[in-house]
Design a protein around this motif. Structure first.
Motif, PDB file in Angstrom:
ATOM      1  N   THR A   1      55.465  52.303 -13.045  1.00  0.00           N
ATOM      2  CA  THR A   1      54.739  51.041 -12.876  1.00  0.00           C
ATOM      3  C   THR A   1      54.575  50.718 -11.398  1.00  0.00           C
ATOM      4  O   THR A   1      53.483  50.357 -10.932  1.00  0.00           O
TER       5      THR A   1
ATOM      6  N   PHE B   1      55.010  41.671 -12.243  1.00  0.00           N
ATOM      7  CA  PHE B   1      54.498  41.622 -13.610  1.00  0.00           C
ATOM      8  C   PHE B   1      55.471  40.856 -14.516  1.00  0.00           C
ATOM      9  O   PHE B   1      55.059  40.171 -15.442  1.00  0.00           O
TER      10      PHE B   1
ATOM     11  N   ILE C   1      49.541  40.681 -19.925  1.00  0.00           N
ATOM     12  CA  ILE C   1      50.146  41.907 -19.398  1.00  0.00           C
ATOM     13  C   ILE C   1      50.917  42.658 -20.475  1.00  0.00           C
ATOM     14  O   ILE C   1      51.052  43.882 -20.433  1.00  0.00           O
TER      15      ILE C   1
ATOM     16  N   MET D   1      49.285  45.706 -22.050  1.00  0.00           N
ATOM     17  CA  MET D   1      49.075  46.949 -21.298  1.00  0.00           C
ATOM     18  C   MET D   1      50.150  47.956 -21.673  1.00  0.00           C
ATOM     19  O   MET D   1      51.333  47.613 -21.732  1.00  0.00           O
TER      20      MET D   1
ATOM     21  N   PRO E   1      56.726  45.469 -17.515  1.00  0.00           N
ATOM     22  CA  PRO E   1      56.911  44.242 -16.718  1.00  0.00           C
ATOM     23  C   PRO E   1      58.369  43.842 -16.614  1.00  0.00           C
ATOM     24  O   PRO E   1      58.749  42.754 -17.019  1.00  0.00           O
TER      25      PRO E   1
ATOM     26  N   GLU F   1      41.440  38.081 -23.900  1.00  0.00           N
ATOM     27  CA  GLU F   1      42.295  37.492 -22.858  1.00  0.00           C
ATOM     28  C   GLU F   1      42.408  35.986 -23.084  1.00  0.00           C
ATOM     29  O   GLU F   1      43.507  35.420 -22.989  1.00  0.00           O
TER      30      GLU F   1
ATOM     31  N   LEU G   1      42.281  42.167 -21.384  1.00  0.00           N
ATOM     32  CA  LEU G   1      42.083  41.873 -19.963  1.00  0.00           C
ATOM     33  C   LEU G   1      40.592  41.830 -19.661  1.00  0.00           C
ATOM     34  O   LEU G   1      39.832  42.724 -20.067  1.00  0.00           O
TER      35      LEU G   1
END
Lengths: 144, 144, 144, 144
Positions: free
Chosen positions: A68, A79, A92, A95, A100, D80, D101
Motif C-alpha cells: 500500500t 488511509f 476506501i 478498494m 487502510p 461513492e 470511487l
C-alpha cells in the motif's frame, strides 16, 4: 496535495538490511512478535523477517501494508485516517489493492521512493512505531 | 516410501538466520542473483531475502518451492523427476499447490520438519545447490 | 547462461508510444486483430491497445506474455521451446506466474530492461512478429 | 431510476483513441500523473495509458473504475455517494465487482453504452475531471 516523490530504482539489499536491522531491534527491544516486510519500488518483496511466535495472519498483513505504501507513495495511516473520519472516507474500504491500516511507510533515498516497509503483529500504532524505526535508518543514505 | 518425518514447531528466527546466512553466502560466492525463501512448518513465510538484480519472477517461485517442500515434506525435485518421467507423472501438473521445480528442501531439526527453504534465480540445479547450502546449516542444530 | 541484463527505470510513456505505434502498424498492415500490452520494468501495465474485433481472451494473454518477459528477463519463446521439448521441460507448466507462449519480449534501452511487450490474437509466431516489430523500435533509443 | 441505456457493440479503437487523446490532453495540461483506462461494452480492456510517474496502485484502480461504470451502466460517483450517505448505502462495500470511487464514466455512442473510461492518480474529483474530458470527446460520434 503536493507532488509525490518520484519512484527510484528498487532498494538495494544492503539498504534493506539496514532498515530491517533497525526495525527488528525496535521490535525485539519492545518484546513484540512481529512480521516486518520490505518491498522495492516495483512492489516486489525484497526482505521479510517474521519474529518468533508472530501470528500467522500478520505475515500477509505486513506485506499488504508495504505494498500500500509503495503503490500509493504515502503512509498507510493516511488511509486509516480517512476510514476513521467516516462518510466519504469509507469508500476506501471498497478498494482491494489498498490496506487502510497504520504501519506502512515509504522508504526514501535521495528524494526518491525506493520501496516501503510494512509491519504487523501488535496494535497498529505499535506496528507504526517499528516501521518508523526502520524507515529512519535510511536518513542520509545515498543511492548505491 | 518410508514414513515421512513428523512436523515440528515452526523454525525459530535464529535458525532461519543461520540457514539464510549459509544460503546467501553460497549465492554471493557464485555471483548468482537469487531469491531465497524460508517458511515455517505451517507454510508461512519466516524469512525472505532477494539479492540485488534478481529477476522479479523468482520471488514468487522461491516461495512456491519452499511451500512445496514443506507441504509435502520432501524435496521439490522429486516432483520434477515425476514430471520428467512422463506418463502418470504428468498428473502433478494438475496440482496448484505444488511447484515441480528443483530448489526446495525441507528443513529438519531433531528429526522434525520445522520448515523449508526455496531458492530461485538461476538454473534449477544451481538453485538446489544454494538451497542445500542453507539446509545443511541446521545439521546438529537442536530445537530452540 | 550469460548474466541477464539489469532492470532499469520503467519505460517512459514516450518510448511506449513508439513501441506501440510500430507494433500496431505491423498488426494493421497484416490485418490481424490483436491485443498489444506494454509493461514497465516493475511489471505494471503502461500501455495496452486492443485492435477492433480482437478475441476477449487475448487481452489477458497479451498482458501475461509481457509479464513473463519482464519477470524473467527473456523472450517468452524460450519457455515455449522448453515445453515443446518435453521431458523435464514440462515442469514449466507447473508455474503459475509464467506463460510459455511465444509473443513476449523484453524491451531494452541502454542495456537495461525497461519493460516488455506482449502480443496475442493470432498464431504465436504471428504474435511474435508483431512483438518484434514493437521491440525493435527502441533500437538506438536513449534513456529519457 | 429511468431505464438504463442498452449495451451496444464494444467501442472501436478509433473512438477509444479519440477519448484517450482528450483525457490525456487534460491530464497533461494539469500536470497530473494518471492512469487512464478504457474498457469496451463487455468490460474488457481496450486501451490503457499510464502517464510517467503515475503511482503503481492507480493502474488497477483506473481499470476498476471503468469496469464499475460499464458493469452498472452509470458513473462510479453514484456509488461513492451511496457510501458517503451511510446507512443502507454501506452495503455497497460488500460488493467485490464494484469500486465506489468517482472517476469512472460510461461511454455512449448513438444512445448505446459502448464502454467506459476510468481515471486514477489524483483526488477523485480531479480523476473525474479527466474522465469527463475523455467521455465528452464522443459527443456527436456515430457508431463505426
Amino acid at each position: 496535495m503536493s507532488a509525490p516523490l518520484p519512484y527510484g530504482a528498487p532498494i538495494t539489499l544492503e539498504h534493506a538490511r539496514r532498515v530491517m536491522a533497525a526495525a527488528e531491534a525496535e521490535a525485539l527491544a519492545q518484546g513484540w512478535p512481529m512480521a516486518i516486510a520490505i518491498v522495492g519500488s516495483g512492489g516486489h518483496l525484497v526482505m521479510l523477517h517474521a519474529l518468533d511466535q508472530v501470528q500467522h495472519g500478520s505475515v500477509a498483513v505486513a506485506q499488504a501494508k508495504a505494498e500500500t505504501a509503495v503503490n500509493f507513495r504515502r503512509p498507510s495511516k493516511l488511509f486509516e485516517d480517512a476510514v476513521a473520519a467516516g462518510g466519504l472516507g469509507l469508500r476506501i474500504l471498497g478498494m482491494d489493492n489498498l490496506l487502510p491500516l497504520d504501519g506502512g511507510l515509504p522508504l526514501v533515498v535521495n528524494g526518491q521512493v525506493v520501496g516501503a516497509i510494512g509491519v504487523s503483529g501488535m496494535q497498529s500504532t505499535q506496528d507504526a512505531q517499528v516501521a518508523a524505526a526502520g524507515a529512519v535508518a535510511l536518513d542520509g543514505a545515498s543511492a548505491g
